[in-house]
Design a protein around this motif. Structure first.
Motif, PDB file in Angstrom:
ATOM      1  N   VAL A  77       0.866  -1.184   0.000  1.00 39.57           N
ATOM      2  CA  VAL A  77       0.000   0.000   0.000  1.00 39.57           C
ATOM      3  C   VAL A  77       0.898   1.228   0.000  1.00 39.57           C
ATOM      4  N   VAL A  78       0.745   2.072  -1.012  1.00 39.53           N
ATOM      5  CA  VAL A  78       1.578   3.268  -1.119  1.00 39.53           C
ATOM      6  C   VAL A  78       0.691   4.491  -1.328  1.00 39.53           C
ATOM      7  N   SER A  79       0.811   5.475  -0.433  1.00 42.39           N
ATOM      8  CA  SER A  79       0.183   6.767  -0.671  1.00 42.39           C
ATOM      9  C   SER A  79       1.032   7.518  -1.682  1.00 42.39           C
ATOM     10  N   LEU A  80       0.396   8.169  -2.660  1.00 43.10           N
ATOM     11  CA  LEU A  80       1.135   8.848  -3.720  1.00 43.10           C
ATOM     12  C   LEU A  80       1.465  10.292  -3.380  1.00 43.10           C
ATOM     13  N   LEU A  81       1.233  10.703  -2.135  1.00 42.55           N
ATOM     14  CA  LEU A  81       1.630  12.041  -1.717  1.00 42.55           C
ATOM     15  C   LEU A  81       3.151  12.155  -1.769  1.00 42.55           C
ATOM     16  N   GLY A  82       3.662  13.196  -2.415  1.00 44.56           N
ATOM     17  CA  GLY A  82       5.098  13.371  -2.555  1.00 44.56           C
ATOM     18  C   GLY A  82       5.711  12.446  -3.591  1.00 44.56           C
ATOM     19  N   LEU A  83       4.957  12.122  -4.634  1.00 40.74           N
ATOM     20  CA  LEU A  83       5.426  11.181  -5.657  1.00 40.74           C
ATOM     21  C   LEU A  83       6.653  11.697  -6.410  1.00 40.74           C
ATOM     22  N   THR A 104       9.635   0.974 -20.854  1.00 40.61           N
ATOM     23  CA  THR A 104       8.326   0.571 -20.316  1.00 40.61           C
ATOM     24  C   THR A 104       8.346   0.398 -18.800  1.00 40.61           C
ATOM     25  N   VAL A 105       9.489   0.673 -18.170  1.00 44.36           N
ATOM     26  CA  VAL A 105       9.635   0.518 -16.710  1.00 44.36           C
ATOM     27  C   VAL A 105       9.525   1.882 -16.033  1.00 44.36           C
ATOM     28  N   PHE A 106       8.719   1.954 -14.982  1.00 40.46           N
ATOM     29  CA  PHE A 106       8.673   3.176 -14.182  1.00 40.46           C
ATOM     30  C   PHE A 106       8.976   2.833 -12.723  1.00 40.46           C
ATOM     31  N   SER A 107       9.792   3.682 -12.107  1.00 47.57           N
ATOM     32  CA  SER A 107      10.173   3.507 -10.705  1.00 47.57           C
ATOM     33  C   SER A 107       9.632   4.687  -9.916  1.00 47.57           C
ATOM     34  N   LEU A 108       9.225   4.428  -8.682  1.00 41.38           N
ATOM     35  CA  LEU A 108       8.651   5.508  -7.878  1.00 41.38           C
ATOM     36  C   LEU A 108       9.017   5.365  -6.411  1.00 41.38           C
ATOM     37  N   ARG A 109       9.033   6.503  -5.773  1.00 36.22           N
ATOM     38  CA  ARG A 109       9.117   6.585  -4.322  1.00 36.22           C
ATOM     39  C   ARG A 109       8.203   7.717  -3.906  1.00 36.22           C
TER      40      ARG A 109
END
Length: 427
Positions: free
Chosen positions: A332-338, A345-350
């Motif tokens: 579960v990840v909140s996207l606040l501060g994405l 085709t690869v996307f990385s996120l924090r």
């Protein structure tokens, strides 16, 4: 990238002081990093079954400060519940020398530490390992000296107050506002007494403000004595009838709230006490589908997972059936501060809620990655709007308290049993 993160940690004045990468000595896929040192790295342990990394740790301040680099091998392979075989554990051990060589090219390592549980990821544990390999400097490596150095590091690299607030709000949103994953229907209020229904019908002769289906509302909770600002009107009846065991007059409204876990029937005469118009932002459309998720196991692998993007949260399960059956999500990840990076085709996120952990996903097609990243950006913007909305609510509540105002008490004629929000699972 993992290469760039390791180079930053290897600098004596680098803005990051730790990073973890997956078990691939050639690509060094980044799985986490930041400037919170041991304490922040602890939150990243367990996000992937297997990670390797570099930790820069300093002791003391000023000209007497001493800095050492530590090679970290982090895993949950010692957890008896994970089901790893002896052969798999052997493969993990065999991978360590190649990762050691790859990471030690970036800095001169003083100590090698294997962390098998989050409980080991503490200043005391790391300092103890350093002291055992130190020669004449052992007395300099103490926990108080480490804490003094971290305080000095924070003074030189201050965290933006707004960024710090975002992290607090993001974690709170994960615990309180993540979309419910249970398929169980929402629980109703206790049945109204017949006399109350008749009284409500008689009082309804004068014009009263009603809400229409789909309206966003605040719903008052008798049990918790709070307003839930996630309500929505899901049904309005035009004629007197019986619904869900309640005898209701015309114009009664069914409000769903508490993250979809509760509903309340409200008659027109009760509306002023139990419902308020909400000014909260409208979330973007949800998105569901399959993506490949990068996992750093004994080797870096990609596994198909079912994903749901809703109300500013990204959640995933092993399969779509798990999600439909109300299983606990794997993440579960909140996207606040994405923060997001796209490569083919690869996307990385924090985000502010991942506490340094970086997740990577493969949409497999250009159209897929475009669709997912566009929706993620929209939901991140919605999170920022929700953050501002919550801050405004808090300010208004504080002003009401100062002015001596308070929320209305429950009407004695309509006892309720609604509950407080239930925390959503953490990944």
């Amino acid at each position: 990238s993992g290469d760039g993160a390791l180079r930053e940690v290897a600098k004596y004045d680098g803005s990051w002081n730790w990073c973890l990468v997956g078990p691939d000595p050639e690509k060094l896929p980044l799985s986490g990093g930041g400037r919170g040192c041991i304490e922040e790295m602890k939150d990243a342990i367990g996000a992937h079954p297997m990670s390797y990394g570099l930790l820069r740790i300093s002791f003391g301040t000023g000209k007497d400060q001493k800095t050492r680099f530590v090679f970290v091998h982090a895993s949950d392979a010692d957890d008896p519940s994970n089901g790893y075989s002896l052969r798999e554990r052997g493969q993990a051990i065999a991978k360590a020398p190649a990762m050691d060589s790859a990471i030690c090219k970036f800095a001169q390592v003083s100590c090698r530490v294997q962390i098998t549980t989050k409980a080991d990821c503490t200043p005391e544990f790391i300092v103890d390992r350093l002291q055992k390999v130190a020669n004449f400097d052992a007395d300099c490596f103490t926990v108080p000296a480490y804490k003094a150095a971290m305080e000095d590091f924070r003074d030189k690299n201050p965290v933006d107050e707004d960024e710090e607030q975002v992290q607090v709000v993001a974690c709170k949103m994960v615990s309180e506002r993540a979309p419910a994953h249970s398929e169980a229907p929402p629980a109703p209020e206790p049945e109204l007494r017949r006399a109350d229904s008749i009284e409500s019908a008689l009082k309804q002769r004068k014009a009263m403000k009603l809400y229409k289906k789909g309206d966003s509302v605040l719903v008052y909770s008798n049990a918790a004595h709070v307003w839930h600002d996630d309500g929505v009107i899901i049904e309005v009846i035009d004629e007197a009838c019986k619904r869900d065991g309640f005898a209701l007059p015309a114009g009664s409204m069914k409000a769903q709230y508490n993250n979809g876990r509760r509903y309340k029937w409200v008659t027109p005469v009760q509306a002023k006490d139990f419902l308020k118009k909400s000014t909260r932002p409208v979330p973007p459309p949800p998105l569901t589908g399959e993506l490949f998720k990068e996992t750093h196991n004994f080797i870096t692998e990609w596994h198909v997972r079912h994903f749901e993007l809703s109300k500013g949260f990204l959640q995933w399960w092993m399969t779509a059936d798990d999600a439909r059956n109300g299983a606990r999500p794997n993440g579960v990840v909140s996207l606040l501060g994405l923060q997001m990076r796209v490569l083919e085709t690869v996307f990385s996120l924090r985000t502010s809620s991942t506490k340094g952990v970086i997740y990577s996903f493969d949409a497999t097609t250009d159209e897929g990655v475009s669709k997912w990243t566009e929706h993620l950006s929209k939901h991140a913007a919605y999170c920022e709007e929700m953050r501002n909305h919550l801050a405004q609510q808090k300010n208004e509540t504080e002003r009401d308290v100062i002015a001596g105002g308070e929320a209305p008490r429950a009407m004695s004629a309509t006892p309720t049993a609604d509950g407080v929000p239930t925390p959503a699972p953490q990944h």
